[in-house]
Scaffold this active site. Structure first.
Site, short mmCIF file in Angstrom:
data_model
loop_
_atom_site.label_atom_id
_atom_site.label_comp_id
_atom_site.label_asym_id
_atom_site.label_seq_id
_atom_site.Cartn_x
_atom_site.Cartn_y
_atom_site.Cartn_z
N ASN A 461 0.92 -1.40 -0.01
CA ASN A 461 0.12 -0.04 -0.31
C ASN A 461 1.00 1.13 -0.14
OD1 ASN A 461 -2.24 1.94 0.30
ND2 ASN A 461 -2.05 1.27 2.78
N TRP A 462 0.97 2.03 -1.18
CA TRP A 462 2.28 3.00 -0.92
C TRP A 462 1.32 4.55 -0.52
CZ3 TRP A 462 3.75 3.21 -7.34
CH2 TRP A 462 4.03 1.98 -7.06
N LYS A 463 -0.37 4.26 -0.02
CA LYS A 463 -0.51 5.60 0.22
C LYS A 463 -0.09 6.95 -0.31
CE LYS A 463 -0.29 3.23 4.74
NZ LYS A 463 -0.12 3.70 6.59
N HIS A 548 -9.95 1.12 5.25
CA HIS A 548 -8.29 1.51 5.74
C HIS A 548 -8.59 2.10 7.93
CE1 HIS A 548 -3.77 2.73 6.99
NE2 HIS A 548 -3.42 1.38 6.17
N GLU A 550 -6.96 4.87 8.14
CA GLU A 550 -6.51 6.42 7.82
C GLU A 550 -7.75 6.72 7.58
OE1 GLU A 550 -1.81 5.31 7.60
OE2 GLU A 550 -3.19 4.96 5.37
N GLU A 620 -5.31 -4.94 10.84
CA GLU A 620 -4.13 -4.05 10.74
C GLU A 620 -4.72 -3.41 12.19
OE1 GLU A 620 -5.29 -0.85 8.43
OE2 GLU A 620 -6.88 -0.65 9.09
N GLY A 626 2.66 1.91 11.04
CA GLY A 626 3.86 4.06 11.06
C GLY A 626 4.43 3.84 12.49
N SER A 666 3.22 -2.34 10.26
CA SER A 666 4.35 -2.81 10.64
C SER A 666 5.14 -3.93 10.02
CB SER A 666 4.80 -2.32 12.00
OG SER A 666 4.79 -1.18 12.45
N GLY A 687 2.59 -1.31 4.28
CA GLY A 687 3.08 0.41 4.15
C GLY A 687 3.83 0.56 3.42
N GLY A 688 4.64 1.00 4.45
CA GLY A 688 6.02 1.90 4.60
C GLY A 688 7.48 1.24 3.57
#
Length: 705
Positions: A461-463, A548, A550, A620, A626, A666, A687-688
């Site tokens: 997930n590049w966000k 999600h 967010e 999640e 994050g 994470s 994610g990251g």
């Protein structure tokens, strides 16, 4: 080469994380120990702590504002607060709340002790009662050190390891509170459970007043102001001038205190003739009763019959019976008239009397100048104790093993129950794990076959990251890398809308699937800025992330909105990666199961079994997104298994076994193998770590281990 670098980087990161966790837990133990000690030594002497609060009020110009009953109540509450806070930190109970309370408390204490250090209105802050004496500057730096330990705790409270499960923590909290309040209550009713003052049982008063040979003496300097012919100057003894100078003034300053004996202000003066009988009393061979009452006007008079009985017993035994008080002659006369007292009254300093015994009145028994017994007015010897001559009576002997018995009592009534509770809690958790493992082993072949049926997926997930050119470059690198070294799982990248159409042309669709990060809850129309499911599908994408945390948190997406999005996505042939998970508060309240179930029921459990086959669930934990924090593999497996069980309840076991459930908190190359090894974890929503090809491939390669 890149994978090797990624692996080394991940290992280094893990070492740093472990170091941080170890450091925070060390700080937590230090702070907990200080809080427990500070709270306990105050709790065993609530009256003394009340006196110290009076000192603070006097220093602030508020003397007499609060009655003694209020200051003692505040002292009990303060000691209970510190003690229970220490226990909560030790057992990691309500980690976020307790660490923040500790930070606020120590910030206030640091400010107060800085004031004490700078202006010295009180010589001793009383943070450890009479057990440990610190100077004001020592206390200030101690508080700064504690603040330095508490700040990391407040910044990362979840790194504090729990000793017991959340469901058992309320027992520890309540038991600790009841225990420390009981200690204060007992010490207030009787005498301090532990006596740290110089007048404790076993102390010889005369020896406590001695200054050892060679001890440092106090240092003084005297300056003299003299004048001559209209000129005024200051001199010392070293340069004192001749007699032609006229004396004006002198001033003596103490440079250093020197050695101060533990007992330095004890004196006894008879009120009837003014004779100082201190040396006579302390040098006397044999017994002496001392009735201690700082203020006869406020002394408790509920045990007058016993006091008179003991005074009569002393006369019969030929034992001096003296009443030491700071009251004036009027107070003594009133006491005599009210009680019929016929014993000798003596004058002693008020502070000394309140230090000798925390009771008004209280009773001491000396033998050869040594304190061998102390009684509060609530626990005076009775008639049964006074039948024999004092040399043969129990009250005439120093109690044996008093301190070891008290320590043993604390061990039996507090430490052992908490240790037993902790052990039972851990054993129960361990047996649950064993039962679960046995169940897992009995059906291992079944699980393996079902696991093979479920699709293993690593989704990125590049966000809101990377412009078009950067995204295209990353997609190309991933495509080349995974085409050359084919993965053992399905790989999906979910990109911002601007990348979809371009990236779709670059990907080997047999290797990497393409998805969007969101879609609208409307089919089409005047919804400026929105992208419909049909538009997503037209770019060549086959997946979409919905729900999600967010999107839920920042944009207020409700279960009803998500239900519409899911239906539209399925209608236009998109597979849905549906996200669920709990917040930190919900996790700490042990509500994670009901939260994820409610999110499923609110948005996807309205689907038919056939429609549900196009749903991929991504669990999640919001508190791990994050933040660098990761649920343990056991925590993740536990809730994944629960999610699968709710799917089985809704659609049947076969659908549940075929549903892919990803972990999305994470996940890194270093922890992916352990997570992916769990039977109910089918991959990850990354994610990251999906923004660098080497990091992302390191996670994908976990399926090869």
């Amino acid at each position: 080469m890149r994978c090797s670098e990624s692996s080394n980087s991940a290992k280094a990161t893990d070492k740093v994380e472990r170091f941080k966790t170890a450091g925070i837990n060390l700080c937590r133990l230090v702070v907990a120990a200080v809080f427990v000690l500070s709270g306990f030594v105050k709790a065993v002497d609530p009256t003394g702590t009340g006196y110290k609060l009076d000192d603070y009020l006097e220093a602030a110009g508020l003397q007499g504002w609060l009655p003694q009953a209020i200051t003692i109540t505040l002292s009990i509450l303060l000691s209970a607060f510190e003690f229970v806070m220490g226990i909560c930190l030790l057992f990691a109970i309500r980690r976020r709340l307790v660490s923040r309370l500790a930070l606020a408390f120590m910030a206030v204490m640091a400010a107060v002790t800085l004031w004490l250090a700078l202006f010295n209105p009180i010589s001793d802050c009383g943070c450890f009662g009479d057990a440990v004496k610190l100077t004001n500057w020592q206390t200030f730096w101690k508080n700064i050190l504690l603040l330095a330990c508490i700040i990391p705790l407040a910044a990362a409270p979840l790194r504090m390891a729990r000793f017991i499960s959340p469901g058992t923590q309320w027992i520890v909290f309540n038991y600790s509170a009841v225990f420390i309040l009981a200690v204060s209550g007992y010490s207030l009713y009787d005498l301090p459970l532990f006596d740290f003052r110089p007048y404790h049982v076993g102390a010889n008063i005369a020896k406590g007043m001695e200054i050892p040979p060679g001890a440092q003496q106090p240092q003084f300097v005297t300056t003299f102001t003299l004048s001559k012919n209209g000129v005024t100057k200051t001199f010392t003894l070293d340069n004192y001038p001749d007699s032609t100078w006229t004396f004006v003034d002198s001033h003596t300053t103490q440079l250093s205190e020197g050695y101060v004996p533990p007992i330095h202000d004890f004196s006894i003066t008879r009120m009837d003739n003014g004779e100082d009988i201190t040396d006579t009393v302390l040098a006397r061979r044999g017994y002496t009763f001392l009735l201690v009452s700082p203020h006869l006007e406020t002394a408790d008079d509920s045990r007058l019959d016993l006091i008179n009985l003991i005074a009569e017993y002393a006369r019969e035994q030929g034992i001096p019976f003296l009443c030491l008080t700071a009251s004036n002659e009027k107070g003594v006369r009133r006491w005599k008239e009210y009680t019929g007292a016929e014993y000798t009254f003596c004058q002693t300093d008020e502070t000394t009397l309140t230090t000798i015994i925390r009771s008004n009145p209280g009773l001491l028994l000396l033998k050869d100048g040594t304190i061998i017994r102390k009684w509060s007015h609530n626990r005076l010897p009775g008639e049964a104790d006074l039948k024999e001559p004092i040399a043969r009576a129990e009250i005439g002997r120093m109690p044996s093993g008093s301190t070891p018995r008290k320590v043993a009592g604390i061990l039996v009534w507090f430490i052992l129950p908490l240790a037993a509770l902790t052990l039972a809690d851990r054993l129960w958790a361990w047996t649950k794990w064993i039962r679960k493992r046995k169940t897992s082993r009995t059906s291992v072949q079944h699980l393996k076959s079902k696991r093979t049926m479920r699709k293993k997926i690593v989704a990125g997930n590049w966000k809101m990251n990377m412009n078009l050119q950067e995204g295209v470059a990353l997609a190309k690198e991933l495509n080349e890398t995974l085409t050359a070294d084919k993965p053992n799982c399905g790989v999906i990248i979910c990109t911002p809308f601007i990348h979809l159409a371009t990236v779709a042309q670059l990907l080997n669709k047999d290797i990497i699937g393409l998805g969007a990060e969101n879609c609208a809850d409307k089919e089409k129309g005047a919804y400026t800025g929105e992208v419909s499911a049909e538009m997503v599908k037209s770019t060549g994408a086959h997946y979409v992330i919905l729900g999600h945390s967010e999107r839920r948190g920042y944009y207020g997406e409700t279960p009803e909105i998500l239900k519409e999005k899911v239906l539209l996505a399925l209608k236009h042939g998109l597979k849905v990666i549906f996200c669920i998970g709990e917040s930190l508060e919900e996790r700490e309240a042990n509500k994670q199961n009901e939260v994820v179930k409610a999110e499923l029921e609110g948005s996807v459990y309205n689907l038919s079994a056939e429609e549900f086959k196009n749903i991929i669930i991504a669990y999640e934990p919001i508190w791990a997104i994050g933040t660098g924090k990761t649920a343990t593999a056991e925590q993740a497996e536990e809730i994944h298994a629960y999610i699968r069980s709710t799917i089985a309840d809704k659609y049947g076991k076969e659908v549940a076994e075929d549903t892919t459930i990803l972990y999305g908190g994470s996940c890194k190359a270093s922890n992916a193998p352990e997570l992916f090894a769990k039977p109910d974890i089918d991959g990850g929503l990354i994610g990251g770590a999906s923004l660098k090809a080497a990091d992302f491939k390191g996670i994908i390669d976990a399926w090869k281990k």
